[in-house]
Design an enzyme around this catalytic site. Structure first.
Site, PDB file in Angstrom:
ATOM      1  N   SER A   1       0.912  -1.415  -0.180  1.00 46.09           N
ATOM      2  CA  SER A   1       0.007  -0.012  -0.057  1.00 46.09           C
ATOM      3  C   SER A   1       1.101   1.176   0.044  1.00 46.09           C
ATOM      4  CB  SER A   1      -0.944   0.008   1.353  1.00 46.09           C
ATOM      5  OG  SER A   1      -1.683  -0.965   1.471  1.00 46.09           O
TER       6      SER A   1
ATOM      7  N   GLY B   1      -4.667   1.971  -2.074  1.00 43.82           N
ATOM      8  CA  GLY B   1      -5.270   1.095  -1.118  1.00 43.82           C
ATOM      9  C   GLY B   1      -6.007   0.036  -1.738  1.00 43.82           C
TER      10      GLY B   1
ATOM     11  N   ILE C   1       2.265  -0.281   7.015  1.00 46.17           N
ATOM     12  CA  ILE C   1       2.919  -1.615   6.883  1.00 46.17           C
ATOM     13  C   ILE C   1       3.163  -2.339   8.141  1.00 46.17           C
ATOM     14  CG2 ILE C   1       5.070  -2.797   5.931  1.00 46.17           C
ATOM     15  CD1 ILE C   1       3.284  -1.259   3.951  1.00 46.17           C
TER      16      ILE C   1
ATOM     17  N   GLU D   1      -4.050 -15.995  -0.725  1.00 46.17           N
ATOM     18  CA  GLU D   1      -4.028 -17.035   0.525  1.00 46.17           C
ATOM     19  C   GLU D   1      -4.200 -16.314   1.771  1.00 46.17           C
ATOM     20  OE1 GLU D   1      -0.282 -18.913  -0.669  1.00 46.17           O
ATOM     21  OE2 GLU D   1      -0.789 -19.884  -2.330  1.00 46.17           O
TER      22      GLU D   1
ATOM     23  N   LEU E   1     -21.462  -9.598  29.464  1.00 46.01           N
ATOM     24  CA  LEU E   1     -20.725  -9.094  30.640  1.00 46.01           C
ATOM     25  C   LEU E   1     -21.373  -7.833  31.381  1.00 46.01           C
ATOM     26  CD1 LEU E   1     -18.333 -11.006  29.393  1.00 46.01           C
ATOM     27  CD2 LEU E   1     -16.906  -9.737  30.614  1.00 46.01           C
TER      28      LEU E   1
ATOM     29  N   GLU F   1      -5.859  -6.423   4.059  1.00 49.96           N
ATOM     30  CA  GLU F   1      -5.880  -7.453   3.232  1.00 49.96           C
ATOM     31  C   GLU F   1      -7.201  -7.868   1.998  1.00 49.96           C
ATOM     32  OE1 GLU F   1      -3.929 -11.172   3.892  1.00 49.96           O
ATOM     33  OE2 GLU F   1      -2.857 -10.395   5.508  1.00 49.96           O
TER      34      GLU F   1
HETATM   35  C1  LIG Z   1      -3.775  -1.992  10.654  1.00 48.94           C
HETATM   36  C2  LIG Z   1      -3.418  -1.836   9.262  1.00 48.94           C
HETATM   37  C3  LIG Z   1      -2.515  -2.779   8.839  1.00 48.94           C
HETATM   38  C4  LIG Z   1      -2.232  -2.909   7.515  1.00 48.94           C
HETATM   39  N1  LIG Z   1      -1.189  -3.541   6.978  1.00 48.94           N
HETATM   40  C5  LIG Z   1      -0.801  -3.472   5.434  1.00 48.94           C
HETATM   41  C6  LIG Z   1       0.373  -4.248   5.215  1.00 48.94           C
HETATM   42  O1  LIG Z   1       0.931  -4.813   5.998  1.00 48.94           O
HETATM   43  N2  LIG Z   1       1.124  -4.032   4.025  1.00 48.94           N
HETATM   44  C7  LIG Z   1       0.177  -3.362   3.227  1.00 48.94           C
HETATM   45  O2  LIG Z   1       0.633  -3.312   2.045  1.00 48.94           O
HETATM   46  N3  LIG Z   1      -0.984  -2.836   3.375  1.00 48.94           N
HETATM   47  C8  LIG Z   1      -1.487  -2.753   4.782  1.00 48.94           C
HETATM   48  N4  LIG Z   1      -2.588  -2.138   5.004  1.00 48.94           N
HETATM   49  C9  LIG Z   1      -3.387  -1.226   4.206  1.00 48.94           C
HETATM   50  C10 LIG Z   1      -4.621  -1.993   3.833  1.00 48.94           C
HETATM   51  O3  LIG Z   1      -4.441  -3.235   3.086  1.00 48.94           O
HETATM   52  C11 LIG Z   1      -5.468  -0.997   3.302  1.00 48.94           C
HETATM   53  O4  LIG Z   1      -5.754  -0.013   4.136  1.00 48.94           O
HETATM   54  C12 LIG Z   1      -6.617  -1.624   2.719  1.00 48.94           C
HETATM   55  O5  LIG Z   1      -6.722  -2.335   1.532  1.00 48.94           O
HETATM   56  C13 LIG Z   1      -7.971  -0.382   2.171  1.00 48.94           C
HETATM   57  O6  LIG Z   1      -7.123   0.430   1.618  1.00 48.94           O
HETATM   58  P1  LIG Z   1      -7.354   1.983   1.883  1.00 48.94           P
HETATM   59  O7  LIG Z   1      -7.251   2.089   3.370  1.00 48.94           O
HETATM   60  O8  LIG Z   1      -6.722   2.846   1.038  1.00 48.94           O
HETATM   61  O9  LIG Z   1      -8.983   2.224   1.827  1.00 48.94           O
HETATM   62  P2  LIG Z   1      -9.580   2.724   0.400  1.00 48.94           P
HETATM   63  O10 LIG Z   1      -9.275   1.861  -0.824  1.00 48.94           O
HETATM   64  O11 LIG Z   1      -9.535   4.268   0.318  1.00 48.94           O
HETATM   65  O12 LIG Z   1     -11.234   2.354   0.661  1.00 48.94           O
HETATM   66  C14 LIG Z   1     -12.154   3.372   1.513  1.00 48.94           C
HETATM   67  C15 LIG Z   1     -13.508   2.608   1.334  1.00 48.94           C
HETATM   68  O13 LIG Z   1     -13.968   2.821  -0.170  1.00 48.94           O
HETATM   69  C16 LIG Z   1     -14.281   1.379  -0.543  1.00 48.94           C
HETATM   70  N5  LIG Z   1     -13.808   1.024  -2.005  1.00 48.94           N
HETATM   71  C17 LIG Z   1     -12.835   1.227  -2.724  1.00 48.94           C
HETATM   72  N6  LIG Z   1     -12.854   1.291  -4.098  1.00 48.94           N
HETATM   73  C18 LIG Z   1     -14.227   0.441  -4.074  1.00 48.94           C
HETATM   74  C19 LIG Z   1     -14.648  -0.207  -5.257  1.00 48.94           C
HETATM   75  N7  LIG Z   1     -14.078  -0.238  -6.294  1.00 48.94           N
HETATM   76  N8  LIG Z   1     -15.906  -0.548  -4.911  1.00 48.94           N
HETATM   77  C20 LIG Z   1     -16.698  -0.420  -3.472  1.00 48.94           C
HETATM   78  N9  LIG Z   1     -15.937  -0.027  -2.733  1.00 48.94           N
HETATM   79  C21 LIG Z   1     -14.938   0.446  -3.027  1.00 48.94           C
HETATM   80  C22 LIG Z   1     -13.542   0.505   0.419  1.00 48.94           C
HETATM   81  O14 LIG Z   1     -14.152  -0.637   0.654  1.00 48.94           O
HETATM   82  C23 LIG Z   1     -13.635   1.215   1.769  1.00 48.94           C
HETATM   83  O15 LIG Z   1     -14.752   1.047   2.427  1.00 48.94           O
HETATM   84  C24 LIG Z   1      -2.747  -1.974   6.420  1.00 48.94           C
HETATM   85  C25 LIG Z   1      -3.722  -1.296   7.050  1.00 48.94           C
HETATM   86  C26 LIG Z   1      -4.078  -1.345   8.399  1.00 48.94           C
HETATM   87  C27 LIG Z   1      -5.266  -0.199   8.955  1.00 48.94           C
END
Ligand SMILES: Cc1cc2nc3c(=O)[nH]c(=O)nc-3n(C[C@H](O)[C@H](O)[C@H](O)COP(=O)(O)OP(=O)(O)OC[C@H]3O[C@@H](n4cnc5c(N)ncnc54)[C@H](O)[C@@H]3O)c2cc1C
Length: 379
Positions: A126, A131, A157, A241, A338, A363
């Site tokens: 990311s 995202g 990350i 996976e 609780l 994920e």
């Molecule tokens: C605690 C934590 C740990 C993480 N660990 C990692 C990691 O180790 N490595 C890594 O690479 N990433 C990691 N991430 C990133 C994570 O994978 C992303 O936050 C996630 O994929 C969502 O992306 P975004 O936050 O940019 O949300 P966005 O993509 O901006 O999404 C925002 C909202 O819009 C919706 N949305 C977006 N596009 C569409 C669509 N086409 N159709 C319908 N709805 C849509 C989404 O479902 C969501 O509800 C982590 C995130 C967190 C919070």
């Protein structure tokens, strides 16, 4: 927990992990959540128990186990601490798997023994602007002779505070869109590489989540994992996976919340009876247990399909989607069982409720899982 037709090895392994979680991790869960730190000595014990190299072959110092065993470990840890679970999840089902599936012999020889013994890894896909639309990542890799110069910022990350190795995705040919995305293995002490801001989160607070900063970070060509331009495939297939184990994490979390609710229902007395004698409470517990069992079956089935080499992508998305939903509702209902104490930090269920929220986000958000399922239905 019910039996689910496991081998003796799987059962013994799950029991070992559960005992470790209850005896060693449980006493520290509250303080680690508050401090947003995972205790280094627990991490060391997780390595010593073999929990960080479950599927790594024995010749490289790993346990030579199955994907199902990785999922069982994640699930068992999550009954006590979903943060510990995600550390093990990223290491096994993402990082180690990348190297096992796409690493060349030299990379396996150099890095698998470290990953099994003492080195935590991160998966860095990311960016701030990428995202759900992960392949829009803006991190760039420019080839200069036998090195790549990588520049950009990674966000969110997991494991970044502890990690010594980062599987990082950058685009080496932006004009070719996602077909330029390449996976690089980056060691933490590489010049130009820095771990940035540590996020202050709602849940899984003891699991580190950080920004990565790459300014003219020079990575040797031999640290490209798989082929140049094939990183998108590595990312998709690994996440397909990995999300099974996130389903496992959410199932374990829900089981943990249910266990607390059942124990409390047997002890708490109101109106001259234990609250577990009231049918209203019994029915809540029965529904929670049914939800947990349904999630568990989706998760185990997806893991077994994957281990057997059958198609599993739809089932994996269903497992993660459903398990993350029920984790939130089961943890919420456990708080209600609780009563007032459930709402305080003196009891573990409020933390499990906070931890559950991430299941619908990382994920692949729930919407992304639904897109995968729908694509499988509609073609
Ligand atoms: C605690 C934590 C740990 C993480 N660990 C990692 C990691 O180790 N490595 C890594 O690479 N990433 C990691 N991430 C990133 C994570 O994978 C992303 O936050 C996630 O994929 C969502 O992306 P975004 O936050 O940019 O949300 P966005 O993509 O901006 O999404 C925002 C909202 O819009 C919706 N949305 C977006 N596009 C569409 C669509 N086409 N159709 C319908 N709805 C849509 C989404 O479902 C969501 O509800 C982590 C995130 C967190 C919070």
């Amino acid at each position: 927990m019910s039996h689910h037709d496991f081998s003796e090895d799987d059962l013994a392994f799950r029991q070992t992990v559960l005992r470790f979680a209850r005896e060693r991790i449980a006493p520290h869960v509250r303080s680690m959540d508050k401090a947003a730190v995972f205790r280094p000595e627990l991490l060391k014990e997780m390595f010593e128990l073999g929990l960080m190299g479950i599927e790594i072959p024995e010749e490289f110092g790993g346990q030579g186990g199955s994907f199902l065993q990785s999922v069982l470990a994640v699930e068992a840890l999550a009954t006590v601490d979903p943060s510990a679970a995600v550390i093990v999840d990223v290491q096994n089902t993402i990082a180690n798997n990348i190297l096992l599936r796409w690493g060349n012999e030299d990379q396996k020889r150099r890095y698998l023994p470290k990953l099994a013994a003492d080195t935590v890894a991160s998966f860095a896909l990311s960016d701030a602007g990428a995202g759900s639309d992960a392949f829009a990542l803006a991190t760039r890799a420019v080839r200069e002779g036998d090195r790549f110069r990588i520049t950009g910022r990674k966000l969110w990350i997991t494991n970044a505070v502890e990690a010594g190795i980062f599987f990082l995705f950058a685009n080496a040919a932006p004009d070719q869109g996602h077909r330029g995305i390449t996976c690089f293995l980056i060691e933490r002490d590489t010049p130009g590489f820095k771990v940035g801001k540590h996020e202050d989160k709602l849940g899984i607070r003891a699991s580190s989540t950080c920004e990565l900063i790459l300014d003219d970070c020079l990575v040797p060509v031999e640290n490209v994992v798989g082929e140049i331009g094939k990183g998108y495939k590595i990312a998709i297939e690994t996440l397909n996976e990995g999300r099974i184990a996130i389903g496992g994490q959410m199932t374990g979390l829900a089981q943990g919340a249910l266990d607390h609710a059942v124990a409390y229902a047997k002890e708490r007395r109101q109106f001259g009876k234990t609250i577990g004698e009231f049918q209203g409470v019994q029915f809540a517990l029965a529904e929670m247990a049914t939800d947990v069992e349904a999630a568990r079956l989706l998760v185990y089935n997806a893991a077994r399909l994957r281990d057997a080499g059958h198609p599993f992508v739809k089932e994996a998305a269903m497992a993660k989607l459903f398990a993350s939903q029920i984790a939130e509702t089961v943890a919420s209902r456990a708080i209600e069982v609780l009563g007032g104490v459930g709402f305080t930090k003196d009891y573990p269920v409020e933390k499990l409720y906070r931890d559950a929220k991430i299941g619908r986000i990382y994920e692949g958000t729930s919407n992304m899982q639904k897109l995968v399922i729908a694509k499988n239905l509609l073609g």
